[in-house]
Design an enzyme around this catalytic site. Structure first.
Site, PDB file in Angstrom:
ATOM      1  N   LYS A  22       1.043  -1.518   0.069  1.00 19.99           N
ATOM      2  CA  LYS A  22       0.036  -0.414   0.072  1.00 19.99           C
ATOM      3  C   LYS A  22       0.417   1.646  -0.101  1.00 19.99           C
ATOM      4  CE  LYS A  22      -2.241   2.057   4.324  1.00 19.99           C
ATOM      5  NZ  LYS A  22      -1.529   3.214   4.615  1.00 19.99           N
ATOM      6  N   ASN A  23       2.015   1.434   0.885  1.00 22.92           N
ATOM      7  CA  ASN A  23       3.234   1.862   1.077  1.00 22.92           C
ATOM      8  C   ASN A  23       3.605   3.022  -0.024  1.00 22.92           C
ATOM      9  OD1 ASN A  23       1.108   3.237   3.450  1.00 22.92           O
ATOM     10  ND2 ASN A  23       2.421   2.696   4.938  1.00 22.92           N
ATOM     11  N   CYS A 116      -5.449  12.699  12.252  1.00 22.06           N
ATOM     12  CA  CYS A 116      -6.171  11.264  11.884  1.00 22.06           C
ATOM     13  C   CYS A 116      -6.533  10.937  12.970  1.00 22.06           C
ATOM     14  CB  CYS A 116      -5.772  10.434  11.021  1.00 22.06           C
ATOM     15  SG  CYS A 116      -4.155  10.190  10.601  1.00 22.06           S
ATOM     16  N   ARG A 121      -1.100  14.471  13.426  1.00 17.17           N
ATOM     17  CA  ARG A 121       0.246  13.964  11.436  1.00 17.17           C
ATOM     18  C   ARG A 121       0.476  15.548  10.663  1.00 17.17           C
ATOM     19  NH1 ARG A 121      -1.778   8.747   8.498  1.00 17.17           N
ATOM     20  NH2 ARG A 121       0.591   8.878   8.142  1.00 17.17           N
ATOM     21  N   PRO A 122       0.877  16.522  11.370  1.00 16.53           N
ATOM     22  CA  PRO A 122       1.496  17.649  10.796  1.00 16.53           C
ATOM     23  C   PRO A 122       2.184  17.588   9.541  1.00 16.53           C
ATOM     24  CG  PRO A 122       2.538  17.586  12.156  1.00 16.53           C
ATOM     25  CD  PRO A 122       1.905  16.657  12.815  1.00 16.53           C
ATOM     26  N   ASP A 305       3.787   0.740  12.263  1.00 19.03           N
ATOM     27  CA  ASP A 305       2.590  -0.395  11.942  1.00 19.03           C
ATOM     28  C   ASP A 305       1.977  -1.349  12.233  1.00 19.03           C
ATOM     29  OD1 ASP A 305       1.837   2.265  10.215  1.00 19.03           O
ATOM     30  OD2 ASP A 305       3.017   1.366   8.203  1.00 19.03           O
ATOM     31  N   ARG A 397      -8.728  -0.091   3.734  1.00 20.29           N
ATOM     32  CA  ARG A 397      -7.760   0.531   3.623  1.00 20.29           C
ATOM     33  C   ARG A 397      -6.244  -0.634   3.568  1.00 20.29           C
ATOM     34  NH1 ARG A 397      -7.996   6.391   6.428  1.00 20.29           N
ATOM     35  NH2 ARG A 397      -6.155   6.242   4.798  1.00 20.29           N
TER      36      ARG A 397
HETATM   37  N1  EPU Z   1       5.300  14.929  10.420  1.00 13.77           N
HETATM   38  C1  EPU Z   1       5.660  15.962  11.313  1.00 13.77           C
HETATM   39  N2  EPU Z   1       5.343  16.946   9.602  1.00 13.77           N
HETATM   40  C2  EPU Z   1       5.430  16.694   8.235  1.00 13.77           C
HETATM   41  C3  EPU Z   1       5.547  15.349   8.080  1.00 13.77           C
HETATM   42  C4  EPU Z   1       5.443  14.461   9.543  1.00 13.77           C
HETATM   43  O1  EPU Z   1       5.948  16.548  12.113  1.00 13.77           O
HETATM   44  O2  EPU Z   1       5.274  17.491   7.656  1.00 13.77           O
HETATM   45  C5  EPU Z   1       5.537  14.016  11.841  1.00 13.77           C
HETATM   46  C6  EPU Z   1       4.227  12.841  11.750  1.00 13.77           C
HETATM   47  O3  EPU Z   1       3.590  13.301  12.991  1.00 13.77           O
HETATM   48  C7  EPU Z   1       4.509  11.880  13.299  1.00 13.77           C
HETATM   49  C8  EPU Z   1       6.081  11.215  12.096  1.00 13.77           C
HETATM   50  O4  EPU Z   1       6.718  12.618  11.712  1.00 13.77           O
HETATM   51  O5  EPU Z   1       4.793  12.000  13.839  1.00 13.77           O
HETATM   52  C9  EPU Z   1       6.134  10.508  11.039  1.00 13.77           C
HETATM   53  O6  EPU Z   1       5.136  10.715   9.841  1.00 13.77           O
HETATM   54  P1  EPU Z   1       5.941  10.262   8.299  1.00 13.77           P
HETATM   55  O7  EPU Z   1       6.138  11.476   7.987  1.00 13.77           O
HETATM   56  O8  EPU Z   1       7.132   9.805   8.501  1.00 13.77           O
HETATM   57  O9  EPU Z   1       4.435   9.427   7.884  1.00 13.77           O
HETATM   58  P2  EPU Z   1       3.889   9.890   6.606  1.00 13.77           P
HETATM   59  O10 EPU Z   1       4.132   9.744   5.603  1.00 13.77           O
HETATM   60  O11 EPU Z   1       2.761   9.859   7.248  1.00 13.77           O
HETATM   61  C10 EPU Z   1       4.092   7.109   6.248  1.00 13.77           C
HETATM   62  C11 EPU Z   1       2.624   5.776   5.907  1.00 13.77           C
HETATM   63  C12 EPU Z   1       2.516   5.543   7.223  1.00 13.77           C
HETATM   64  C13 EPU Z   1       3.277   5.059   7.900  1.00 13.77           C
HETATM   65  C14 EPU Z   1       4.476   6.278   8.366  1.00 13.77           C
HETATM   66  C15 EPU Z   1       5.518   5.995   9.471  1.00 13.77           C
HETATM   67  C16 EPU Z   1       1.941   6.228   3.839  1.00 13.77           C
HETATM   68  C17 EPU Z   1       0.976   6.740   2.819  1.00 13.77           C
HETATM   69  N3  EPU Z   1       1.690   6.061   5.508  1.00 13.77           N
HETATM   70  O12 EPU Z   1       2.901   8.089   6.666  1.00 13.77           O
HETATM   71  O13 EPU Z   1       1.187   4.529   7.457  1.00 13.77           O
HETATM   72  O14 EPU Z   1       2.983   4.899   9.878  1.00 13.77           O
HETATM   73  O15 EPU Z   1       4.811   6.661   7.404  1.00 13.77           O
HETATM   74  O16 EPU Z   1       6.305   4.370   8.740  1.00 13.77           O
HETATM   75  O17 EPU Z   1       3.085   5.597   3.254  1.00 13.77           O
HETATM   76  C18 EPU Z   1      -0.082   2.894   7.436  1.00 13.77           C
HETATM   77  O18 EPU Z   1      -0.071   2.178   7.241  1.00 13.77           O
HETATM   78  O19 EPU Z   1      -0.995   2.137   8.266  1.00 13.77           O
HETATM   79  C19 EPU Z   1       0.685   3.984   8.174  1.00 13.77           C
HETATM   80  C20 EPU Z   1      -0.505   5.393   8.218  1.00 13.77           C
END
Ligand code: EPU
Length: 418
Positions: A22-23, A116, A121-122, A305, A397
């Site tokens: 998925k990711n 969410c 999730r900023p 995850d 999802r």
């Molecule tokens: N964060 C910030 N600012 C930002 C972006 C992120 O503070 O601009 C913080 C987040 O709030 C969090 C941390 O950084 O505390 C990690 O967030 P990250 O951006 O790495 O995660 P993401 O890209 O939002 C993806 C996966 C998630 C997975 C995370 C961590 C996708 C679509 N989603 O999310 O998958 O948990 O990386 O590996 O790729 C899931 O599949 O169930 C899922 C939530």
């Protein structure tokens, strides 16, 4: 509403093919809009997040065809600068389209994705990175309006190795003028897959899979065909399931290099794992061992995850375990439901203390998010009685058909229409 009914108490035996990731596929589908042509993506999982991304692509003018697990995107006729709100509300990772749409059409608007079920999730790191690439981003009235005369390569150091921010910046950098260097980049296998896909489209990228990714901007890309690898989180979920129930399962297509840390964890929980070119075999002969201290971290650390699926298995471990959730602050919602099933878990901020009990019992429970939902299915397989899991739209999802997969491994798991 449909719910999942599990009657547990059985060991898992058999083999299954692991669905595509998925990711990995979500940013790859987003990347398809970079190219004024056709991209073909094989082994796409049949999950609602992929359907949502396909509908977004459709809404901005792409012609998308689906043939089995292959998705073909023709992005020659992009004609919309606004990502429809309904999709952003449903799937916050639609934010990943900012980078490629800025690169391709220099203008895009999207409503602000809120928090969410797993945390606030900023998106500050996405915005900061795109601004560094010469995009102007106006944040007003819950709308992000992003524009540029021309994206310009530069050096961007991420404050945190965010997966989504690394992907967005990478996607914008592909059609930027000059070289972009991303330091403190995320190293997750999904980034490596995105780089492999972009390279297949003609992008010039070095350092994929490392903390420093270098992108030489291109002026055009070409048609390409790519096969998505097995989902490491689905792989890990089923590993946690057999660690809990006992038995022997073969996960075909699973990539050992993507889940070394998870293999280490289930081995310490008493499993024996064997990896081959075909996939991964996991054998569990006893009740799981407790895990003294398990912390979630960015890759190559233990993934957030899989925290809930492993927690479900640890509820019946011999002894006490401690989990620390470092990535998403609201990922312990499942605990309340596990406690309803007889688990002994105490939460203190980021820390969960799990005191192993000899068994769980059936209950009516509710999923609050994707991975917590999968954890409840595992808990249901531990309990000898029947467990009903509601709000399964979260599970759909990310898991193509968790009931089909687990039934193939001998479990009694079914969708029930209410
Ligand atoms: N964060 C910030 N600012 C930002 C972006 C992120 O503070 O601009 C913080 C987040 O709030 C969090 C941390 O950084 O505390 C990690 O967030 P990250 O951006 O790495 O995660 P993401 O890209 O939002 C993806 C996966 C998630 C997975 C995370 C961590 C996708 C679509 N989603 O999310 O998958 O948990 O990386 O590996 O790729 C899931 O599949 O169930 C899922 C939530």
């Amino acid at each position: 509403m449909t719910y999942i009914q599990v009657t547990g108490g059985k060991k898992l035996h058999g083999d299954i093919e692991v669905q595509g990731s998925k990711n990995a596929v979500l940013p790859i589908l987003a990347a398809s809009v970079l190219h004024n042509g056709v991209t073909t993506i094989h082994h796409c999982p049949e999950i609602s997040d992929v359907q949502c991304m396909i509908r977004i692509l459709d809404s901005i003018g792409c012609k998308v065809k689906k043939e089995g697990s292959t998705v073909i995107v023709d992005a020659t006729q992009l004609n919309n600068y606004r990502i429809p709100d309904e999709f952003v509300a449903r799937m916050r990772s639609s934010i990943i389209l900012l980078g490629p749409l800025l690169g391709r059409q220099h203008f895009v608007t999207i409503s602000y994705p809120g928090g969410c079920t797993i945390g606030a999730r900023p998106i500050d790191l996405h915005v900061k990175g795109l601004k560094r690439l010469n995009a102007e981003i106006i944040e007003a009235n819950d709308l992000l309006t992003c524009m540029t005369t021309k994206l310009l390569g530069t050096e961007i150091n991420l404050d945190f190795p965010s997966v989504g921010a690394t992907e967005n910046i990478l996607l914008a950098a592909v059609l930027a003028e000059g070289t972009t260097i991303i330091t403190n980049a995320a190293k997750e296998p999904e980034i490596d897959e995105l780089c492999a896909f972009l390279t297949c489209m003609g992008a010039k990228i070095d350092g994929s899979g490392t903390g420093t990714i270098i992108v030489q901007g291109a002026t055009s890309l070409h048609d390409c065909e790519y096969t998505v690898k097995a989902d490491r989180i689905v792989t890990g979920t089923y590993m946690a399931a057999v660690a809990a129930t006992g038995g022997k399962i073969i996960l075909r297509g699973a990539v050992k290099e993507h889940i070394e840390e998870v293999i280490e964890v289930v081995n310490r929980m008493g499993c024996v794992t064997q990896a081959s070119s075909e996939g991964i075999t996991v054998i569990q002969k006893s009740r799981p061992n407790a895990y003294d201290l398990l912390r979630t971290r960015s890759y190559p650390g233990f993934p957030t995850d899989l925290q809930s699926p492993v927690m479900a298995a640890l509820t019946i471990a011999r002894g006490n375990s401690i989990l620390i959730e470092n990535i998403f602050e609201a990922r312990y919602k499942v605990v309340k439901e596990l406690v309803k099933m007889g688990a002994n878990i105490e939460i203190d901020g980021k820390i969960a203390i799990i005191r192993g009990v000899s068994s769980l019992h059936g209950a009516s429970v509710k999923a609050y998010e994707l991975r917590g939902g999968a954890a409840l299915v595992i808990a249901g397989m531990i309990a000898k009685e029947t467990t009903d899991i509601h709000s399964i739209e979260y599970i759909l999802r990310g898991y193509e058909d968790i009931c089909r997969d687990l039934r193939m491994l001998g479990a009694t798991v079914n969708y029930i229409e209410e």
